[in-house]
Design a protein around this motif. Structure first.
Motif: not given
Ligand code: NAD
Length: 260
Positions: A64-90
């Protein structure tokens, strides 16, 4: 209640984040967990969620200190799960020190993990939520988003920042079916709280018991630690349709701390 919803929870290999993941999965949501820790323990948590609740659970090691890894994480979730409907920043860390001795690298890490990571996740996940007309963004802030304590300059600054980010994005997303709220827990008994006891003992010259009684629970009128399950239950409610008009709020779960 959350069947066919997909959730990403940052910092969910431990503490409050893990409780969110399990509580959302219990309602039928597929979840992506994230965070650091022992590989085998993380895999046990991941497969445990799938087994206990019959949902998909995937793990992202994004830092979570790395912007590029964070963007890739959301892209992976969208691809693998189909969407990101709920985001919890914790995801969050703490460091306790007087400001004149506060290590610069700790300041930078706390601002990056506790504040900027939420900017990066929201920036990446919000377009999909808006396009689908439904979304829930929940930021774990803190009572320290509302009031300060000495020796926690970076943490209090980051949490006040999260409060501002929450309100701003709530306004930007208000007409798109996306709510944005912050949960503001008081002291919750987790590894994060346990870990700050030695530094607080040093900073205040106190015993462990004195730190618990006179520092941690001093301001919490109930004199009890909040539980991770209580915090997670609030997140589940915020994800419900009943909570669709609740947006832009900073919701204390703090045993009365910030009522004083
Ligand atoms: P915790 O230490 O149990 O969990 C923190 C999580 O963040 C872990 O999964 C850890 O691996 C992850 N993490 C840390 N650095 C990371 C990084 N660079 N990249 C990805 N993940 C990272 O702590 P917790 O008490 O459960 O705290 C969770 C959140 O709740 C934090 O934002 C914290 O500030 C907030 N909070 C906690 C309390 C409390 O009393 N415990 C009170 C108010 C707010």
């Amino acid at each position: 209640m959350l069947k066919n919803r997909n959730a990403v929870i940052t910092g969910s290999t431990s503490g409050i984040g893990l409780a969110y993941a399990r509580a959302l999965a219990a309602e039928g949501a597929n979840v992506m967990i994230n965070g650091f820790g022992d590989k085998d323990k993380i895999e046990a948590e991941r497969s445990g969620i799938e087994k206990d609740f019959g949902v998909r659970c995937i793990y992202s090691p994004a830092d979570m200190t790395k912007g590029d890894e964070i963007a890739a994480m959301i892209a992976t979730a969208e691809k693998e799960l189909g969407s990101v409907d709920i985001l919890i920043n914790n995801a969050g860390i703490q460091h306790v020190s007087p400001i004149d001795e506060f290590p610069v690298d700790k300041w930078n890490a706390i601002i990056a993990i506790n504040l900027s990571s939420a900017f990066h996740t929201i920036r990446a996940a919000l377009p999909g939520m808006k396009a689908r007309g439904w979304g829930r963004i929940i930021n774990t802030a803190s009572a320290h988003a509302l009031v300060a304590s000495p020796f926690k300059s970076a943490y209090v600054s980051a949490k006040h920042g999260i409060a501002g980010l929450t309100k701003t994005v709530a306004l930007e997303a208000a007409e798109k079916g996306v709510t944005v709220n912050a949960i503001c827990p008081g002291y919750v008994w987790t590894p994060l709280v346990e870990a700050q006891i030695p530094d607080t003992m040093k900073a205040r010259n106190m015993t462990e018991d004195e730190v618990k009684r006179e520092v941690l629970l001093k301001a919490q009128p109930t004199k009890e630690f909040v539980t991770v399950e209580e915090v997670a239950a609030v997140a589940v409610f915020l994800c419900s349709d009943a909570a669709k008009s609740i947006t832009g709020t900073l919701l204390p779960v703090d045993g009365g701390w910030t009522a004083q």
